[in-house]
Design a protein around this motif. Structure first.
Motif, PDB file in Angstrom:
ATOM      1  N   HIS A 276      29.525  49.968  40.319  1.00 31.26           N
ATOM      2  CA  HIS A 276      28.796  48.960  41.085  1.00 31.26           C
ATOM      3  C   HIS A 276      29.031  47.609  40.420  1.00 31.26           C
ATOM      4  N   VAL A 277      29.698  46.721  41.163  1.00 27.73           N
ATOM      5  CA  VAL A 277      30.160  45.442  40.617  1.00 27.73           C
ATOM      6  C   VAL A 277      29.419  44.305  41.313  1.00 27.73           C
ATOM      7  N   PRO A 278      28.885  43.314  40.569  1.00 30.84           N
ATOM      8  CA  PRO A 278      28.252  42.151  41.214  1.00 30.84           C
ATOM      9  C   PRO A 278      29.246  41.414  42.104  1.00 30.84           C
ATOM     10  N   ALA A 279      28.726  40.806  43.165  1.00 29.94           N
ATOM     11  CA  ALA A 279      29.597  40.145  44.149  1.00 29.94           C
ATOM     12  C   ALA A 279      30.415  39.025  43.525  1.00 29.94           C
ATOM     13  N   GLN A 280      29.825  38.308  42.538  1.00 26.60           N
ATOM     14  CA  GLN A 280      30.548  37.178  41.950  1.00 26.60           C
ATOM     15  C   GLN A 280      31.548  37.603  40.881  1.00 26.60           C
ATOM     16  N   CYS A 281      31.630  38.921  40.627  1.00 25.17           N
ATOM     17  CA  CYS A 281      32.548  39.411  39.594  1.00 25.17           C
ATOM     18  C   CYS A 281      33.986  39.261  40.072  1.00 25.17           C
ATOM     19  N   PRO A 282      34.875  38.681  39.261  1.00 23.35           N
ATOM     20  CA  PRO A 282      36.283  38.518  39.660  1.00 23.35           C
ATOM     21  C   PRO A 282      37.005  39.856  39.723  1.00 23.35           C
ATOM     22  N   LEU A 283      37.429  40.240  40.909  1.00 21.83           N
ATOM     23  CA  LEU A 283      38.061  41.548  41.096  1.00 21.83           C
ATOM     24  C   LEU A 283      39.426  41.635  40.410  1.00 21.83           C
ATOM     25  N   GLU A 284      40.081  40.512  40.261  1.00 21.94           N
ATOM     26  CA  GLU A 284      41.372  40.538  39.570  1.00 21.94           C
ATOM     27  C   GLU A 284      41.190  40.984  38.122  1.00 21.94           C
ATOM     28  N   THR A 285      40.105  40.564  37.492  1.00 28.75           N
ATOM     29  CA  THR A 285      39.818  40.990  36.122  1.00 28.75           C
ATOM     30  C   THR A 285      39.534  42.486  36.085  1.00 28.75           C
ATOM     31  N   VAL A 286      38.800  42.994  37.086  1.00 30.22           N
ATOM     32  CA  VAL A 286      38.535  44.434  37.166  1.00 30.22           C
ATOM     33  C   VAL A 286      39.839  45.201  37.303  1.00 30.22           C
ATOM     34  N   ARG A 287      40.718  44.716  38.168  1.00 28.04           N
ATOM     35  CA  ARG A 287      42.009  45.398  38.362  1.00 28.04           C
ATOM     36  C   ARG A 287      42.822  45.443  37.077  1.00 28.04           C
ATOM     37  N   ARG A 288      42.806  44.329  36.344  1.00 30.43           N
ATOM     38  CA  ARG A 288      43.581  44.273  35.110  1.00 30.43           C
ATOM     39  C   ARG A 288      43.051  45.258  34.057  1.00 30.43           C
ATOM     40  N   VAL A 289      41.732  45.378  33.961  1.00 31.29           N
ATOM     41  CA  VAL A 289      41.134  46.317  33.007  1.00 31.29           C
ATOM     42  C   VAL A 289      41.476  47.756  33.379  1.00 31.29           C
ATOM     43  N   LEU A 290      41.382  48.068  34.670  1.00 26.36           N
ATOM     44  CA  LEU A 290      41.713  49.425  35.116  1.00 26.36           C
ATOM     45  C   LEU A 290      43.183  49.740  34.887  1.00 26.36           C
ATOM     46  N   ASP A 291      44.039  48.762  35.105  1.00 22.36           N
ATOM     47  CA  ASP A 291      45.474  48.975  34.891  1.00 22.36           C
ATOM     48  C   ASP A 291      45.761  49.287  33.431  1.00 22.36           C
ATOM     49  N   GLN A 292      45.090  48.587  32.523  1.00 21.52           N
ATOM     50  CA  GLN A 292      45.275  48.849  31.087  1.00 21.52           C
ATOM     51  C   GLN A 292      44.692  50.193  30.680  1.00 21.52           C
ATOM     52  N   ALA A 293      43.547  50.567  31.277  1.00 22.81           N
ATOM     53  CA  ALA A 293      42.890  51.823  30.906  1.00 22.81           C
ATOM     54  C   ALA A 293      43.678  53.041  31.375  1.00 22.81           C
ATOM     55  N   PHE A 294      44.345  52.908  32.540  1.00 21.31           N
ATOM     56  CA  PHE A 294      45.069  54.048  33.107  1.00 21.31           C
ATOM     57  C   PHE A 294      46.541  54.075  32.709  1.00 21.31           C
ATOM     58  N   ALA A 295      46.966  53.092  31.924  1.00 25.85           N
ATOM     59  CA  ALA A 295      48.392  53.016  31.559  1.00 25.85           C
ATOM     60  C   ALA A 295      48.771  54.174  30.626  1.00 25.85           C
TER      61      ALA A 295
END
Length: 272
Positions: free
Chosen positions: A253-272
């Motif tokens: 559950h992500v706040p609306a003002q949260c930058p989704l690009e930052t979320v994507r980058r974190v997930l990409d690093q975690a799943f690499a």
């Protein structure tokens, strides 16, 4: 006293515009039926020029006075409203100078009809060539007037112009031609003509969005949520929904003002 609630200077504008029109009629009467009509032909040209220059100076003073009225009022408004009044001031100034110029040509006995026909043809050609620019310009005027969103709000756009792709971000700028969103490290610049034809969702600060993630077992859910919170600086929560043979479904559950690009980058690093 709240200056932003002051009434627009419509009354002064109406009085000033009426005075300008009355003066234009008066100068026209003086030219055709007044003193100039009885002057010797050799002096006719000089008096026409003197009358035209006098009118030009008076007309410019009136237009500048109207300009100052709107500038003073716009300076006391908030950001979005101030921009709308600035645009209105420029449009009125352009119309005022155009009116003064037409009357000046009339006083100089210039055939205005031929100029208007040529100007109309030129306007059509320029309008066709600058159709995209003009559509963005008028769309920006509508946004400043209606104000469906303001700078600083988090919004989402969805339109067939974007192939139904939804763009979400925080509004950082709205000008005559473009609306700019900040999505993490990215800046999305959207033409105003597409913005006013889009379905617009304005997110509240307390609103959250939910995403289902397919997470391999080697990535701990608590660690992933902590990394997202650290990278975004937002309060993000997560819960495991179901389990698969080699993965589990984590709903965050992500706040609306949260930058989704930052979320994507974190997930990409975690799943690499």
């Amino acid at each position: 006293m709240d200056l932003t609630n002051q009434q627009p200077p419509w009354r002064r504008l109406a009085i000033t515009a009426a005075a300008l029109i009355i003066l234009a009629v008066l100068f026209s009467v003086i030219q055709t039926n007044g003193i100039i009509a009885n002057l010797p032909k050799r002096d006719d040209l000089y008096y026409h020029w003197a009358l035209a220059i006098t009118w030009l100076l008076i007309g410019f003073w009136f237009v500048r006075y109207i300009n100052r009225l709107f500038t003073k009022f716009a300076s006391k408004q908030k950001n979005g409203a101030a921009r709308a009044w600035v645009i209105g001031r420029r449009i009125l100034s352009a119309l005022g100078y155009l009116f003064v110029g037409i009357v000046t040509l009339h006083l100089l006995q210039v055939q205005i009809s031929s100029i208007l026909v040529g100007g109309a043809l030129t306007g059509v050609i320029v309008g066709i060539a600058a159709q995209s620019t003009l559509s963005n310009l008028f769309a920006g005027l509508i946004l400043f007037t209606v104000r469906p969103f303001t700078i600083g709000q988090t919004i989402s756009f969805r339109s067939y112009y974007f192939s139904s792709v939804e763009y979400t971000g925080r509004v950082i700028d709205v000008n005559w031609y473009y609306t700019t969103l900040q999505d993490g490290d990215r800046h999305r610049v959207l033409p105003n003509s597409t913005v006013i034809l889009s379905a617009i969702t304005v997110h509240s600060k307390q609103e959250t969005r939910s995403f289902d993630l397919t997470v391999p077992y080697r990535v701990a859910s608590d660690t992933l949520v902590q990394d997202l919170q650290k990278a975004t600086g937002q309060t993000i929560t997560g819960e495991i929904k179901t389990f698969g043979p080699d993965h589990y479904i984590l709903q965050i559950h992500v706040p609306a003002q949260c930058p989704l690009e930052t979320v994507r980058r974190v997930l990409d690093q975690a799943f690499a």
